[in-house]
Scaffold this motif. Structure first.
Motif, PDB file in Angstrom:
ATOM      1  N   MET A  19      33.583  19.457  50.714  1.00 41.58           N
ATOM      2  CA  MET A  19      33.218  18.431  51.678  1.00 41.58           C
ATOM      3  C   MET A  19      32.625  17.270  50.896  1.00 41.58           C
ATOM      4  SD  MET A  19      30.856  18.300  55.142  1.00 41.58           S
ATOM      5  CE  MET A  19      29.980  19.714  54.666  1.00 41.58           C
ATOM      6  N   THR A  20      33.137  16.068  51.179  1.00 39.65           N
ATOM      7  CA  THR A  20      32.637  14.868  50.516  1.00 39.65           C
ATOM      8  C   THR A  20      32.371  13.795  51.559  1.00 39.65           C
ATOM      9  OG1 THR A  20      34.786  13.777  50.231  1.00 39.65           O
ATOM     10  CG2 THR A  20      34.139  15.373  48.524  1.00 39.65           C
ATOM     11  N   ALA A  21      31.658  12.769  51.167  1.00 35.76           N
ATOM     12  CA  ALA A  21      31.405  11.641  52.063  1.00 35.76           C
ATOM     13  C   ALA A  21      32.719  10.934  52.392  1.00 35.76           C
ATOM     14  CB  ALA A  21      30.427  10.671  51.422  1.00 35.76           C
ATOM     15  N   HIS A  22      33.674  10.923  51.457  1.00 37.02           N
ATOM     16  CA  HIS A  22      34.984  10.306  51.718  1.00 37.02           C
ATOM     17  C   HIS A  22      35.670  10.978  52.900  1.00 37.02           C
ATOM     18  CE1 HIS A  22      35.147   7.868  48.087  1.00 37.02           C
ATOM     19  NE2 HIS A  22      34.633   8.897  47.437  1.00 37.02           N
ATOM     20  N   GLY A  33      25.650  19.093  45.340  1.00 36.17           N
ATOM     21  CA  GLY A  33      25.112  18.348  44.214  1.00 36.17           C
ATOM     22  C   GLY A  33      25.903  17.078  43.998  1.00 36.17           C
ATOM     23  N   ARG A  34      25.857  16.609  42.755  1.00 39.19           N
ATOM     24  CA  ARG A  34      26.566  15.377  42.394  1.00 39.19           C
ATOM     25  C   ARG A  34      27.533  15.658  41.258  1.00 39.19           C
ATOM     26  NH1 ARG A  34      24.747  10.875  44.779  1.00 39.19           N
ATOM     27  NH2 ARG A  34      22.769  11.008  45.838  1.00 39.19           N
ATOM     28  N   LEU A  35      28.699  15.032  41.348  1.00 34.77           N
ATOM     29  CA  LEU A  35      29.695  15.181  40.300  1.00 34.77           C
ATOM     30  C   LEU A  35      29.115  14.651  38.992  1.00 34.77           C
ATOM     31  CD1 LEU A  35      32.651  16.193  40.231  1.00 34.77           C
ATOM     32  CD2 LEU A  35      33.337  13.797  40.277  1.00 34.77           C
ATOM     33  N   TYR A  36      29.306  15.395  37.924  1.00 30.90           N
ATOM     34  CA  TYR A  36      28.818  15.008  36.597  1.00 30.90           C
ATOM     35  C   TYR A  36      30.036  14.661  35.758  1.00 30.90           C
ATOM     36  CZ  TYR A  36      26.120  15.216  32.279  1.00 30.90           C
ATOM     37  OH  TYR A  36      25.511  14.902  31.085  1.00 30.90           O
ATOM     38  N   GLY A  37      30.316  13.369  35.622  1.00 31.75           N
ATOM     39  CA  GLY A  37      31.537  12.931  34.954  1.00 31.75           C
ATOM     40  C   GLY A  37      32.672  12.856  35.964  1.00 31.75           C
ATOM     41  N   GLU A  38      33.886  12.878  35.473  1.00 33.31           N
ATOM     42  CA  GLU A  38      35.074  12.788  36.320  1.00 33.31           C
ATOM     43  C   GLU A  38      35.791  14.132  36.360  1.00 33.31           C
ATOM     44  OE1 GLU A  38      36.161   9.891  37.886  1.00 33.31           O
ATOM     45  OE2 GLU A  38      34.388   8.836  37.147  1.00 33.31           O
ATOM     46  N   ALA A  39      36.447  14.422  37.469  1.00 27.17           N
ATOM     47  CA  ALA A  39      37.281  15.622  37.572  1.00 27.17           C
ATOM     48  C   ALA A  39      38.497  15.447  36.668  1.00 27.17           C
ATOM     49  CB  ALA A  39      37.704  15.841  39.016  1.00 27.17           C
ATOM     50  N   ARG A  98      26.320  18.766  39.179  1.00 29.22           N
ATOM     51  CA  ARG A  98      24.900  18.880  38.824  1.00 29.22           C
ATOM     52  C   ARG A  98      24.120  19.143  40.107  1.00 29.22           C
ATOM     53  NH1 ARG A  98      22.043  14.377  35.109  1.00 29.22           N
ATOM     54  NH2 ARG A  98      20.148  15.548  34.697  1.00 29.22           N
ATOM     55  N   ALA A  99      23.527  20.330  40.196  1.00 32.77           N
ATOM     56  CA  ALA A  99      22.774  20.731  41.381  1.00 32.77           C
ATOM     57  C   ALA A  99      21.298  20.860  41.022  1.00 32.77           C
ATOM     58  CB  ALA A  99      23.304  22.053  41.914  1.00 32.77           C
ATOM     59  N   THR A 100      20.441  20.496  41.946  1.00 35.64           N
ATOM     60  CA  THR A 100      18.998  20.582  41.721  1.00 35.64           C
ATOM     61  C   THR A 100      18.435  21.747  42.523  1.00 35.64           C
ATOM     62  OG1 THR A 100      18.922  18.190  41.465  1.00 35.64           O
ATOM     63  CG2 THR A 100      16.831  19.304  41.811  1.00 35.64           C
ATOM     64  N   THR A 101      17.615  22.568  41.872  1.00 32.20           N
ATOM     65  CA  THR A 101      16.996  23.705  42.545  1.00 32.20           C
ATOM     66  C   THR A 101      15.756  23.246  43.304  1.00 32.20           C
ATOM     67  OG1 THR A 101      15.572  24.276  40.683  1.00 32.20           O
ATOM     68  CG2 THR A 101      17.783  25.240  40.700  1.00 32.20           C
ATOM     69  N   SER A 152      34.063   9.833  42.145  1.00 38.71           N
ATOM     70  CA  SER A 152      33.620   9.218  40.895  1.00 38.71           C
ATOM     71  C   SER A 152      32.353   9.912  40.420  1.00 38.71           C
ATOM     72  CB  SER A 152      33.320   7.733  41.113  1.00 38.71           C
ATOM     73  OG  SER A 152      34.482   7.058  41.527  1.00 38.71           O
ATOM     74  N   ASP A 153      31.980   9.646  39.188  1.00 40.29           N
ATOM     75  CA  ASP A 153      30.761  10.198  38.610  1.00 40.29           C
ATOM     76  C   ASP A 153      29.568   9.950  39.529  1.00 40.29           C
ATOM     77  OD1 ASP A 153      29.029  11.304  36.628  1.00 40.29           O
ATOM     78  OD2 ASP A 153      28.594   9.284  35.886  1.00 40.29           O
ATOM     79  N   ALA A 154      28.748  10.970  39.734  1.00 39.12           N
ATOM     80  CA  ALA A 154      27.489  10.925  40.488  1.00 39.12           C
ATOM     81  C   ALA A 154      27.666  10.905  42.008  1.00 39.12           C
ATOM     82  CB  ALA A 154      26.607   9.768  40.043  1.00 39.12           C
ATOM     83  N   GLU A 155      28.901  11.010  42.519  1.00 39.83           N
ATOM     84  CA  GLU A 155      29.075  11.081  43.963  1.00 39.83           C
ATOM     85  C   GLU A 155      28.711  12.470  44.473  1.00 39.83           C
ATOM     86  OE1 GLU A 155      32.009   8.695  46.234  1.00 39.83           O
ATOM     87  OE2 GLU A 155      33.112   8.810  44.335  1.00 39.83           O
ATOM     88  N   SER A 156      28.199  12.525  45.699  1.00 39.40           N
ATOM     89  CA  SER A 156      27.785  13.788  46.304  1.00 39.40           C
ATOM     90  C   SER A 156      28.991  14.621  46.714  1.00 39.40           C
ATOM     91  CB  SER A 156      26.940  13.522  47.548  1.00 39.40           C
ATOM     92  OG  SER A 156      25.729  12.911  47.184  1.00 39.40           O
ATOM     93  N   VAL A 157      28.821  15.945  46.572  1.00 37.08           N
ATOM     94  CA  VAL A 157      29.881  16.872  46.933  1.00 37.08           C
ATOM     95  C   VAL A 157      29.252  18.205  47.321  1.00 37.08           C
ATOM     96  CG1 VAL A 157      30.244  17.657  44.555  1.00 37.08           C
ATOM     97  CG2 VAL A 157      32.105  17.851  46.196  1.00 37.08           C
ATOM     98  N   ALA A 158      29.875  18.895  48.271  1.00 39.54           N
ATOM     99  CA  ALA A 158      29.483  20.258  48.636  1.00 39.54           C
ATOM    100  C   ALA A 158      30.723  21.129  48.489  1.00 39.54           C
ATOM    101  CB  ALA A 158      28.960  20.313  50.058  1.00 39.54           C
ATOM    102  N   LEU A 159      30.554  22.275  47.840  1.00 42.14           N
ATOM    103  CA  LEU A 159      31.673  23.180  47.569  1.00 42.14           C
ATOM    104  C   LEU A 159      31.314  24.598  47.984  1.00 42.14           C
ATOM    105  CD1 LEU A 159      32.125  21.878  43.967  1.00 42.14           C
ATOM    106  CD2 LEU A 159      33.902  21.697  45.694  1.00 42.14           C
TER     107      LEU A 159
END
Length: 105
Positions: free
Chosen positions: A94-97, A8-14, A31-34, A59-66
């Motif tokens: 896993m992140t794009a970074h 999903g995407r990070l919602y806010g900052e860690a 934030r994950a979408t079903t 950052s906020d709204a960046e993609s992430v897999a956990l």
């Protein structure tokens, strides 16, 4: 507990926190979408240093897999509607970074 993978995407900052034992942890929301278009919020906590570092780099709204241990939950919004949620103790990330750094090497 359920072993799971969430994308999903990070919602806010860690955020960094410190436990009663003095050990650092990082929390964030994803934030994950079903498949049917609904949104589920995953409340993430990470104790692993590598996972913490990766989450803090986002950052906020960046993609992430956990991947990690999931616990299903429900919460009630301000309109009184019950919504699904998940709590996760993240073990891997896993992140794009990270992928860009691997490709640069």
């Amino acid at each position: 507990m359920i072993d799971g993978l969430v994308g999903g995407r990070l919602y806010g900052e860690a955020q960094i926190g410190t436990g009663q034992n003095g050990k650092r942890y990082v929390t964030c929301k994803v934030r994950a979408t079903t498949n049917d278009g609904d949104t589920i919020f995953v409340n993430v906590i990470a104790f692993d240093d590598e996972v913490q570092t990766a989450l803090l780099a986002l950052s906020d709204a960046e993609s992430v897999a956990l991947s990690g241990a999931l616990t299903p939950k429900v919460w009630t919004d301000k309109n009184g509607l019950t919504k699904p949620a998940m709590d996760m103790v993240a073990h891997r990330v896993m992140t794009a970074h990270q992928e860009r750094r691997k490709g640069d090497a």
